[in-house]
Design a protein around this motif. Sequence first.
Motif, PDB file in Angstrom:
ATOM      1  N   HIS A 165      -4.015  -4.934 -10.529  1.00 63.25           N
ATOM      2  CA  HIS A 165      -4.692  -4.905  -9.230  1.00 63.25           C
ATOM      3  C   HIS A 165      -5.333  -6.268  -8.933  1.00 63.25           C
ATOM      4  CE1 HIS A 165      -6.978  -3.029  -5.898  1.00 63.25           C
ATOM      5  NE2 HIS A 165      -7.897  -3.912  -6.237  1.00 63.25           N
ATOM      6  N   LEU A 217      -7.666 -21.910 -11.983  1.00 61.94           N
ATOM      7  CA  LEU A 217      -8.806 -21.439 -12.779  1.00 61.94           C
ATOM      8  C   LEU A 217      -8.941 -19.916 -12.726  1.00 61.94           C
ATOM      9  CD1 LEU A 217     -11.536 -23.978 -11.530  1.00 61.94           C
ATOM     10  CD2 LEU A 217     -10.109 -24.161 -13.589  1.00 61.94           C
ATOM     11  N   ALA A 224       0.869  -1.179   0.000  1.00 61.42           N
ATOM     12  CA  ALA A 224       0.000   0.000   0.000  1.00 61.42           C
ATOM     13  C   ALA A 224       0.909   1.234   0.000  1.00 61.42           C
ATOM     14  CB  ALA A 224      -0.922  -0.039   1.202  1.00 61.42           C
ATOM     15  N   ASN A 225       0.672   2.164   0.914  1.00 63.24           N
ATOM     16  CA  ASN A 225       1.520   3.352   1.048  1.00 63.24           C
ATOM     17  C   ASN A 225       1.809   3.495   2.527  1.00 63.24           C
ATOM     18  OD1 ASN A 225       2.274   6.132   1.564  1.00 63.24           O
ATOM     19  ND2 ASN A 225       1.596   6.604  -0.500  1.00 63.24           N
ATOM     20  N   THR A 282      -5.435  -5.965   3.804  1.00 66.87           N
ATOM     21  CA  THR A 282      -4.201  -6.138   3.028  1.00 66.87           C
ATOM     22  C   THR A 282      -3.339  -7.249   3.630  1.00 66.87           C
ATOM     23  OG1 THR A 282      -3.158  -4.419   4.369  1.00 66.87           O
ATOM     24  CG2 THR A 282      -4.033  -3.750   2.225  1.00 66.87           C
ATOM     25  N   ASP A 333     -10.691 -14.285 -18.779  1.00 64.38           N
ATOM     26  CA  ASP A 333     -12.078 -14.717 -18.548  1.00 64.38           C
ATOM     27  C   ASP A 333     -12.154 -15.879 -17.562  1.00 64.38           C
ATOM     28  OD1 ASP A 333     -13.049 -12.776 -20.240  1.00 64.38           O
ATOM     29  OD2 ASP A 333     -12.932 -14.065 -22.009  1.00 64.38           O
ATOM     30  N   GLY A 334     -11.070 -16.084 -16.797  1.00 66.27           N
ATOM     31  CA  GLY A 334     -11.083 -17.118 -15.767  1.00 66.27           C
ATOM     32  C   GLY A 334     -11.981 -16.729 -14.606  1.00 66.27           C
ATOM     33  N   VAL A 335     -12.133 -17.616 -13.635  1.00 70.27           N
ATOM     34  CA  VAL A 335     -12.999 -17.338 -12.478  1.00 70.27           C
ATOM     35  C   VAL A 335     -12.423 -16.149 -11.702  1.00 70.27           C
ATOM     36  CG1 VAL A 335     -14.073 -18.286 -10.398  1.00 70.27           C
ATOM     37  CG2 VAL A 335     -13.545 -19.802 -12.327  1.00 70.27           C
ATOM     38  N   PRO A 336     -13.241 -15.142 -11.386  1.00 67.25           N
ATOM     39  CA  PRO A 336     -12.709 -13.975 -10.656  1.00 67.25           C
ATOM     40  C   PRO A 336     -12.152 -14.359  -9.293  1.00 67.25           C
ATOM     41  CG  PRO A 336     -14.910 -13.525 -11.537  1.00 67.25           C
ATOM     42  CD  PRO A 336     -14.656 -14.995 -11.724  1.00 67.25           C
ATOM     43  N   HIS A 337     -11.119 -13.612  -8.861  1.00 68.46           N
ATOM     44  CA  HIS A 337     -10.501 -13.901  -7.559  1.00 68.46           C
ATOM     45  C   HIS A 337     -11.506 -13.790  -6.429  1.00 68.46           C
ATOM     46  CE1 HIS A 337     -10.468  -9.641  -6.338  1.00 68.46           C
ATOM     47  NE2 HIS A 337     -10.250  -9.396  -7.606  1.00 68.46           N
ATOM     48  N   ARG A 344      -4.647  -9.410  -5.931  1.00 71.02           N
ATOM     49  CA  ARG A 344      -5.635 -10.181  -5.155  1.00 71.02           C
ATOM     50  C   ARG A 344      -5.487 -11.682  -5.423  1.00 71.02           C
ATOM     51  NH1 ARG A 344      -5.662  -6.539  -2.346  1.00 71.02           N
ATOM     52  NH2 ARG A 344      -6.955  -4.677  -2.505  1.00 71.02           N
ATOM     53  N   ARG A 395       3.391   0.381  -3.168  1.00 69.45           N
ATOM     54  CA  ARG A 395       2.577  -0.305  -4.190  1.00 69.45           C
ATOM     55  C   ARG A 395       3.322  -1.426  -4.899  1.00 69.45           C
ATOM     56  NH1 ARG A 395      -2.300   1.305  -2.226  1.00 69.45           N
ATOM     57  NH2 ARG A 395      -2.241   3.543  -1.890  1.00 69.45           N
ATOM     58  N   ASP A 401      -6.249  -7.095 -14.739  1.00 66.00           N
ATOM     59  CA  ASP A 401      -5.298  -5.990 -14.576  1.00 66.00           C
ATOM     60  C   ASP A 401      -4.366  -6.306 -13.389  1.00 66.00           C
ATOM     61  OD1 ASP A 401      -6.597  -5.339 -12.157  1.00 66.00           O
ATOM     62  OD2 ASP A 401      -7.926  -3.898 -13.133  1.00 66.00           O
ATOM     63  N   VAL A 426       1.751  -3.416  -8.163  1.00 66.60           N
ATOM     64  CA  VAL A 426       0.312  -3.669  -8.265  1.00 66.60           C
ATOM     65  C   VAL A 426      -0.402  -2.608  -9.109  1.00 66.60           C
ATOM     66  CG1 VAL A 426       0.346  -4.847  -6.049  1.00 66.60           C
ATOM     67  CG2 VAL A 426      -0.342  -2.447  -6.129  1.00 66.60           C
ATOM     68  N   ARG A 427       0.356  -1.615  -9.580  1.00 65.31           N
ATOM     69  CA  ARG A 427      -0.262  -0.604 -10.460  1.00 65.31           C
ATOM     70  C   ARG A 427       0.143  -0.796 -11.915  1.00 65.31           C
ATOM     71  NH1 ARG A 427      -0.697   4.812  -6.931  1.00 65.31           N
ATOM     72  NH2 ARG A 427      -2.380   4.068  -5.575  1.00 65.31           N
TER      73      ARG A 427
END
Lengths: 567, 75
Positions: A480, A473, A41-42, A215, A429-433, A484, A155, A478, A176-177
């Motif tokens: 970010h 899976l 983070a910061n 976090t 298009d995989g399973v979202p985290h 995750r 970051r 992106d 992460v950016r």
Amino acid sequence: MNVQYLKTDFLVVGGGTAGTMAGIKAKQASPDSDVLILEKANIRRSGAIAMGMDGVNTAVIPGNSTPEQYVREITIANDGIVNQKAVYETGRLGFEVIQELESWGVKFQKDHEGNYDLKQVHRVGKYVLPMPEGKDLKKILARQVKRHKVNVTNRVMATRVMVQNGRVTGAVGLDVRNGDMVVIQAKAVVLCTGACGRLGLPASGYLYGTYENPTNAGDGYSMAYHAGAELTNIECFQINPLIKDYNGPACAYVASPFGAYTANAEGHRFINCDYWSGQMMLEVYKELHSGKGPVHLKMYHLDDDTINEIETILWDNERPSRGRFHAGRGESYSTHGVEMNISEIGLCSGHSASGVWVNERAETTVSGLYAAGDMASVPHNYMIGAFVYGRIAGENAMDYVRDLEHVEPDHEFLAAEQARIYAPLQRPDGVPHTQIEYKLRRLVNDYLQPPKSPNNLDIGLQKFVAYEDTLNLMGAQDPHELMRCMEVHFIRDCAEMAARASLFRKETRWGLYHYRLDYPEKNNEEWFCHVNLKKGKAGHMELFKRAVEPYIVDVDLVEEVYDVAVR
Amino acid sequence: MALTTQRVDVPVIVDESKCLEKCVACIEVCPLDVLVKNPDTGKAYMKYDECWFCLPCEKECPTGAITVQIPFLLR
């Protein structure tokens, strides 16, 4: 995808309480050395104390208590399973930490004669020192980091520690950016990434509605494990009595010195000490299952001035959104008790005892790798312990690195890590985290939440092992989301460790934290020891007993049993 | 894998009339890194539903443009 290469003498992973102090102390010890804090983070607002803290809970102040008394209290509270030499350091060095923080502008509460205004929250002894103006603690630390010329890279999230020929040689991270891979060569590394606060799923179902700063996903537990370090007491979970739904502290540590107390629905006390321990949590569990629940923090019997004072502290510090949570429900401390619930499980040595094994020099079992703060295994260490162990790690690391040279990274290792980190981007298009994480943490609740049954633990273990494939899976769109995804890897590792350690210790200890339904009694003959685990040669998790180090402070554990029930 | 996009009630509310286009104060202090600028308007918004309702964004906003609500599931 770009790769950035950085070099430093001493790498601090995580710029929270312990990490900022580690960086500062390293520079004080060796001003010409290069020290780098890596923070996902910061550092201005990161870690467990992002919004400050309302007090310190383990202050050993000369004239009030001694390190020996403190060691005795923590030994009893943690059912004897402590490395006393490590706990002792928190007592011995805590006062110097407080004095140094004061010199930086942190204000601690004093009475009208100018003495530290210590409060009793522990069963025996006064170790809680309020800091009602502690809301900008993190900004003060960040200023000192800058003043000491510690380098900071915000970051960037570390994903693995590099180890070559049995020695730490740096770490790999993800920006992460912009999505860059970051390779940092270092002669020593300290991990201070906080608790595993995203292990169980909060009852609200909101993934980030956790007690810990979300976090803190167990990054350091997982990275230490893969680096070959030992972890300990993982079965001694962190479970807290928290504001129901809000899932933050109510907070009896602040309010009980003003006359507040934890009560059942009838308004009666059922515990005589609000200090968080597994034994206390077991009493909360029993009360909730007795028909006398729910339980609440009771303040409505206090006068308006007292309640205003408590509100000022609780709604400015640590979790300042508490005030609007209560207001949103049309409740106030003078009209309603604060309904509390038993939290989901986590790992955190700052509150319980589950962590990466360290000795009194903050050394893990891997050469050049240190750990400090909530993730390091010094029990009940809280914020002062994080500062103390950040300091110890920073000072010792600068001794350690003196005659060392950097080591060229292992390119095979880097290629494998690069493939692991970026795999989800190949599957946009995989399973979202979010879904992968939700299910994993729901399984943690289903199978690991105490009381623990052996068959449930076993099913959980099988599911967590099989979840390695499920992680493949996961898709990200992106950098970010990639962060995750990597955190879900950390959480899965912690879940497997939690299941295996809970199965291994065949007794009940630490009240609710390790309440085994099939072995409901404490068994000192066989289990007066640590349960440690590490990555074995074949890559599998190995568990073993580690003897408790000889005590340096005599404690009669047969005579002095931690019991806070009101009978 | 077939995906869908769900509407979510987010905790961080930005008053666009007060949000300064060149300012990134809230974005820099968010521990979870959930805030970004809308490239078309230069105004901040909550892009990822991962809020700890911890308030640095609200406290550090120089114009008072941000209000953090308790996430709906906890409210």
